[in-house]
Scaffold this active site. Structure first.
Site, PDB file in Angstrom:
ATOM      1  CE1 TYR A   1      43.673 -21.921  77.635  1.00  0.00           C
ATOM      2  CE2 TYR A   1      45.370 -21.932  79.336  1.00  0.00           C
ATOM      3  CZ  TYR A   1      44.950 -21.594  78.062  1.00  0.00           C
ATOM      4  OH  TYR A   1      45.806 -20.921  77.211  1.00  0.00           O
TER       5      TYR A   1
ATOM      6  CE  LYS B   1      46.008 -24.189  75.994  1.00  0.00           C
ATOM      7  NZ  LYS B   1      46.051 -24.192  74.536  1.00  0.00           N
TER       8      LYS B   1
HETATM    9  N1  LIG Z   1      47.007 -15.362  75.342  1.00  0.00           N
HETATM   10  C1  LIG Z   1      47.638 -16.051  76.263  1.00  0.00           C
HETATM   11  O1  LIG Z   1      47.964 -15.535  77.351  1.00  0.00           O
HETATM   12  C2  LIG Z   1      48.002 -17.487  76.000  1.00  0.00           C
HETATM   13  C3  LIG Z   1      48.957 -18.082  76.832  1.00  0.00           C
HETATM   14  C4  LIG Z   1      49.299 -19.411  76.611  1.00  0.00           C
HETATM   15  C5  LIG Z   1      48.701 -20.120  75.587  1.00  0.00           C
HETATM   16  N2  LIG Z   1      47.773 -19.524  74.791  1.00  0.00           N
HETATM   17  C6  LIG Z   1      47.165 -20.337  73.746  1.00  0.00           C
HETATM   18  O2  LIG Z   1      47.421 -19.764  72.487  1.00  0.00           O
HETATM   19  C7  LIG Z   1      46.410 -20.201  71.560  1.00  0.00           C
HETATM   20  C8  LIG Z   1      45.899 -18.987  70.806  1.00  0.00           C
HETATM   21  O3  LIG Z   1      45.216 -18.152  71.716  1.00  0.00           O
HETATM   22  P1  LIG Z   1      45.292 -16.551  71.636  1.00  0.00           P
HETATM   23  O4  LIG Z   1      46.038 -16.083  72.808  1.00  0.00           O
HETATM   24  O5  LIG Z   1      45.717 -16.132  70.300  1.00  0.00           O
HETATM   25  O6  LIG Z   1      43.753 -16.212  71.910  1.00  0.00           O
HETATM   26  P2  LIG Z   1      42.620 -15.671  70.925  1.00  0.00           P
HETATM   27  O7  LIG Z   1      41.356 -15.785  71.685  1.00  0.00           O
HETATM   28  O8  LIG Z   1      43.024 -14.351  70.396  1.00  0.00           O
HETATM   29  O9  LIG Z   1      42.652 -16.722  69.717  1.00  0.00           O
HETATM   30  C9  LIG Z   1      42.045 -17.985  69.761  1.00  0.00           C
HETATM   31  C10 LIG Z   1      41.465 -18.256  68.381  1.00  0.00           C
HETATM   32  O10 LIG Z   1      40.905 -19.577  68.383  1.00  0.00           O
HETATM   33  C11 LIG Z   1      39.670 -19.511  67.684  1.00  0.00           C
HETATM   34  N3  LIG Z   1      38.802 -20.619  68.100  1.00  0.00           N
HETATM   35  C12 LIG Z   1      38.123 -20.735  69.260  1.00  0.00           C
HETATM   36  N4  LIG Z   1      37.409 -21.874  69.264  1.00  0.00           N
HETATM   37  C13 LIG Z   1      37.654 -22.494  68.088  1.00  0.00           C
HETATM   38  C14 LIG Z   1      37.214 -23.703  67.487  1.00  0.00           C
HETATM   39  N5  LIG Z   1      36.349 -24.516  68.124  1.00  0.00           N
HETATM   40  N6  LIG Z   1      37.670 -24.020  66.268  1.00  0.00           N
HETATM   41  C15 LIG Z   1      38.537 -23.205  65.611  1.00  0.00           C
HETATM   42  N7  LIG Z   1      38.969 -22.030  66.101  1.00  0.00           N
HETATM   43  C16 LIG Z   1      38.542 -21.692  67.340  1.00  0.00           C
HETATM   44  C17 LIG Z   1      39.085 -18.160  68.027  1.00  0.00           C
HETATM   45  O11 LIG Z   1      38.094 -17.746  67.081  1.00  0.00           O
HETATM   46  C18 LIG Z   1      40.317 -17.285  68.034  1.00  0.00           C
HETATM   47  O12 LIG Z   1      40.548 -16.705  66.762  1.00  0.00           O
HETATM   48  C19 LIG Z   1      45.356 -20.914  72.396  1.00  0.00           C
HETATM   49  O13 LIG Z   1      45.539 -22.305  72.301  1.00  0.00           O
HETATM   50  C20 LIG Z   1      45.659 -20.438  73.802  1.00  0.00           C
HETATM   51  O14 LIG Z   1      45.228 -21.354  74.767  1.00  0.00           O
HETATM   52  C21 LIG Z   1      47.417 -18.219  74.965  1.00  0.00           C
END
Ligand SMILES: NC(=O)c1ccc[n+]([C@@H]2O[C@H](COP(=O)([O-])OP(=O)(O)OC[C@H]3O[C@@H](n4cnc5c(N)ncnc54)[C@H](O)[C@@H]3O)[C@@H](O)[C@H]2O)c1
Length: 281
Positions: A156, A160
């Site tokens: 991960y 990133k």
């Molecule tokens: N939640 C956190 O703490 C956090 C922190 C930093 C960065 N992020 C990043 O934010 C972004 C969104 O994550 P989130 O927190 O909303 O999590 P989440 O799990 O709620 O959302 C992720 C979404 O991506 C979709 N997804 C997964 N694999 C996929 C694919 N192969 N093709 C298309 N869609 C796909 C999932 O169905 C889901 O709806 C991600 O890139 C995550 O790494 C999240």
């Protein structure tokens, strides 16, 4: 200064039905943007966005690891709305089971890199000619994991850090074209992906509690990220770091990382938790 008015813009988001994607979608919709909402889960898209006005919104199931499929959805967006002004490469996954590099399942490792790095690449590559035509904006969702130690979460963090580089290079390569790119760095956010480190997996939870003091170990609501995204995109910001208290860690990462890496390596309790994590695989 506001130099990217979202009203009437056409915006494509990947991972739109997840926590951050959904919150950003709602704020963009409120600002008057037309939306192409994509996610691997068709059911998630239909459930989450049933209420939105169909004249302003396309729902398109898309697995971002599929380059041909990504190109098709981008074309669908351009054919429907006549242009594409912004893309948010946001879909992401974490490893199902938190693991070290010694114990991680090889397929899990590959899957995380495929979605979190190649999925972002596919999204950017497929959209870029249209974004340039529209003098638009590319937003790449990275994470604070682009600059903190990726212990027990290496694929991960590797992805990133890689997409941060993609965003920086792209921003510079677009200089003078009128189009721009930016990188989003959320801290911990209360969404599905973060559950594993907040109760779902006991050792991962203890690792975060031990290594991330005070606000750095707390989750914020997705809407806090969405508001930062709107404010940042409206001024075509190169970096959106939210919550703000993570910003100094990014600015001073060169020095901070020397000390934090050395501390974690020598921290007996932290190392004990890492061994416990490995035994549980
Ligand atoms: N939640 C956190 O703490 C956090 C922190 C930093 C960065 N992020 C990043 O934010 C972004 C969104 O994550 P989130 O927190 O909303 O999590 P989440 O799990 O709620 O959302 C992720 C979404 O991506 C979709 N997804 C997964 N694999 C996929 C694919 N192969 N093709 C298309 N869609 C796909 C999932 O169905 C889901 O709806 C991600 O890139 C995550 O790494 C999240």
């Amino acid at each position: 200064m506001k130099n990217f008015d979202l009203n009437g813009k056409v915006v494509l988001i990947t991972g739109a039905s997840g926590g951050i994607g959904q919150a950003v979608t709602n704020r963009l919709y409120e600002r008057g943007a037309n939306l192409v909402l994509t996610d691997i889960s068709a059911e998630g898209l239909n459930r989450t966005f049933a209420e939105l006005n169909k004249e302003r919104v396309i729902l398109a199931p898309l697995d971002v690891t599929n380059m041909a499929g990504t190109k098709e959805v981008v074309l669908q967006a351009v054919n429907h709305f006549g242009r594409l002004d912004m893309v948010m490469a946001n879909a992401g996954v974490g490893a199902k089971v938190p693991s070290t590099l010694l114990t991680i399942d090889v397929d899990e490792f590959t899957k995380v890199i495929n979605v979190d790095l190649f999925g972002v690449w596919n999204t950017v590559k497929a959209s870029l000619p249209h974004i340039i035509d529209a003098k638009g904006h590319v937003l790449i969702t990275a994470s604070v994991y682009a600059f903190i130690n990726g212990v027990a979460n290496a694929p991960y963090a590797m992805s990133k850090a890689a997409v941060e580089q993609m965003g920086r290079a792209l921003r510079t390569e677009l200089g003078g074209t009128g189009a721009t790119a930016g990188v989003l760095y959320p801290g911990w956010v209360d969404t599905n992906i973060a559950k594993v480190a907040f109760g779902e997996h006991d050792v991962a939870t203890k690792l975060v509690q031990h290594a991330m003091p005070g606000p750095f170990g707390r989750r914020v609501k997705p809407d806090e990220i969405a508001l930062a995204v709107i404010a940042g995109v409206e001024r075509r910001a190169p970096r959106i770091i939210a919550p703000k208290y993570w910003a100094p860690i990014s600015w001073f990462r060169g020095v901070v990382n020397i000390f934090s890496d050395a501390m974690l390596e020598k921290d007996a309790k932290f190392q004990m938790l890492i061994r416990e994590l490995e035994r549980k695989q």
